[in-house]
Motif scaffolding. Structure first.
Motif: not given
Lengths: 266, 266
Positions: A138-140, B135-140, B142-147
Motif C-alpha cells: 500500500l505504501a510503496d 488516480e492521484q490519491v492512489l499514487a500519492d 496511501p492513507e486516503v487510498t486505504r480509506l
DNA sequence: CGTTCCCTTGAGTAGTTTCAATACTTGTGG
DNA sequence: CCACAAGTATTGAAACTACTCAAGGGAACG
C-alpha cells in the motif's frame, strides 16, 4: 476455423504458458489469472509471489478465521475451495465461495475484523500473507495496490450477483447458477474440465449457498437431472450441454470481469 | 447516568461538532462518518473534499451510470438515496442501496465498467469525483487510498448481509431488516430521526430489494403493521420500538462497521 | 376532474418447508 | 470380512410462504 490444426495448436501454446506460470509462481500463479494478470509485469508477479510467507494444507474442513477475530494475515486460496460462512441461530449460511487464485479474506486487511467466518472445504492448500506485507505494498506500490483492490471489487461484484440470483431465481435455477459460475471461475484460472466438474461440495453445502433446505435442494437437483441440465453425484457435476445450463440459470458472465472486459469475456 | 444533565450536554457538543464538520466539508462531511472519519486528519478531510469536481441535483429518478458503460468519475451521495439496480428480462432488481456519505460507484474506478446501473431515488444531490483525481490519491496518498478501499469493503459487507437476509428471512423480516439497516446507516452519518424514517421509497422499491412481488410486499408490510413493528405509509416508516424491530429482523449491526469496531457499534 | 402512480384485497396456483421415515456410502474396529 | 456409526442422499405428505391474475381504491398532480 479453416485449418483444423490451428485451434488446438493455440490451445496447446496457451496451456503451456499457463504451465510455465504455474512453475514460476507456484503459489500466486492463479492470482487474477484470466483477468488483469496478463497486464502484470514480471516484477509485479514476483512481488505478489513474495507476499506469501507460508502455506498450509487442510485435509479436513477448517475454520481459518472467525467472525470478529482480529485478522493479522490474508489467506490466498491455492488449491481447493474456501467459503465465507455465517453461523446464526444454529444454522449455517454460506455467503461466498473462493476458488484458487482468490484471496479469501483480503477484506480483513482494511476492515481488521470480518463479519463472517472463513472456512475451507475438502482438501485445500492456502498461503498466508501477513498484513505487514500488504502495508508495504500500500505504501510503496500503487499499481499492485490497485490490483488487490480490483480483486476485492470482483468479490463484491460476485456478491451482487448472488443477491440478484436469490431475488430472481427458484431453487433449481439457483444451483444451476452456482454450477455455471463455479465452472466459469475455474476456467478463468485454468482449472476447468470438460463436461464434469469435481468439487468437495455436498447437497447441504449447496443448500446453504442457495438459501434452501437440504431436502429441497435434493429435489432441485432432481429437476436438473430430469431436465438433462446437470447431474450431481457426491460432489461431481456432470454437465452435458454447458450452453443449456447457462441459459437455464440465466448466467451472464460479465460480472466476473474475465479477460476482454465485462462485455465479451471468454 | 448519575448527573442527568451530562448526557444531553455531551450530545449537544457532539451534534455541534457534526454541524461544524458539515460546514467545513459541505460535500464530503459524511464520508466515513461514524466509522473511520474520527481518525482522519484535517488534511485528509480537506483532500477528500477537494476530490469533488462538481455537484448535481436530481429531483427525479435518474440513471447516473449504466451497466457496461465506461466509468470516468465516481459518484458521492450527498443527499438522498441511490440504488444499484439490475434490469433483466423486463424486471428490476435492486442489489444495493447507498446513503449520504457513501460513494455509489467507487468500484467503477478499478473495475472500469460496472455490472449494474446507478440510479438515484427521489430528490438527490451527488458529487462527482473524476477518476484522474482518484488516480492521484492512489499514487500519492496511501492513507486516503486505504480509506477509499475500506469504504468499498463496507459496501461488500453490506452485500453479504443482504445475501444472508435473502437466504434466511421471510418477506416481512426482510423489509424489517431493510428498515433497521437504513435507520442505522442514517444514524451513523447523523441523519437519524426519532421514531420516523422519511424515505423516497415505494413498496415496489422495497419489493425489488427483497426479491418479492409488490403485492406480496404489501402483505408483508401489513404483517409489520398488525404486529406493531413498523408502519409504512408512502415512504414514511413509523417505528414505535426500535429494539423490537431489530429483533424481529434479526438485525445485528456489526457488519456495518460503525465506530467502536464490529463488536459494539453504537 | 381526470390521469397517473401507488397501494390494497381476494382467490387460485406454484414453490418451499417441515416432519417423518428410509436408504446409500464411507470409514472404522472387531 | 462383517457390523456398525456417521455423514449423505432420497421420498412422501401436510403446512406454510409466495406468486399470479384480476379487480378496485386512494392520493397527488396537472
Amino acid at each position: 476455423m479453416a485449418r483444423s490444426a490451428e485451434p488446438s495448436l493455440v490451445l496447446t501454446f496457451l496451456s503451456r504458458m499457463g504451465l510455465a506460470e504455474a512453475e514460476t509462481y507456484p503459489l500466486t500463479g492463479r492470482f487474477l489469472k484470466g483477468r488483469l494478470r496478463r497486464a502484470m509485469s514480471d516484477s509485479e508477479k514476483a512481488l505478489v509471489e513474495s507476499l506469501v510467507e507460508s502455506t498450509q494444507r487442510y485435509k479436513e474442513p477448517a475454520r481459518l478465521l472467525a467472525r470478529g477475530e482480529l485478522a493479522e494475515q490474508a489467506t490466498l486460496v491455492i488449491e481447493g475451495l474456501v467459503t465465507r460462512t455465517i453461523y446464526q441461530e444454529g444454522r449455517r449460511f454460506i455467503v461466498g465461495l473462493q476458488v484458487p487464485g482468490d484471496f479469501a479474506d483480503l477484506n480483513g486487511f482494511a476492515l481488521k475484523r470480518l463479519d463472517h467466518d472463513i472456512v475451507t472445504l475438502g482438501n485445500t492448500l492456502v498461503g498466508f500473507v501477513p498484513h505487514a506485507r500488504l502495508e508495504q505494498v500500500l505504501a510503496d506500490n500503487p499499481e499492485v495496490t490497485r490490483l488487490l483492490w480490483f480483486a476485492s471489487l470482483v468479490d463484491a461484484a460476485i456478491h451482487r450477483q448472488w443477491i440478484l440470483k436469490l431475488e430472481q431465481l427458484t431453487a433449481p435455477r439457483r444451483v444451476a447458477h452456482i454450477f455455471a459460475e463455479l465452472w466459469y471461475r475455474l476456467d478463468l484460472v485454468g482449472l476447468g474440465r470438460r463436461e464434469v466438474l469435481r468439487t468437495p461440495l455436498t447437497q447441504v453445502d449447496l443448500a446453504d449457498m442457495c438459501g434452501t433446505t437440504a431436502i429441497h435442494m435434493n429435489r432441485a437437483l432432481g429437476v436438473l437431472k430430469r431436465e438433462g441440465i446437470a447431474e450431481f453425484r457426491r460432489g461431481a457435476v456432470y454437465i452435458p450441454d454447458r450452453r443449456r445450463l447457462e441459459q437455464f440459470a440465466h448466467f451472464h458472465p460479465e460480472y466476473l470481469y474475465g479477460e476482454g472486459g465485462p462485455r465479451n469475456a471468454a
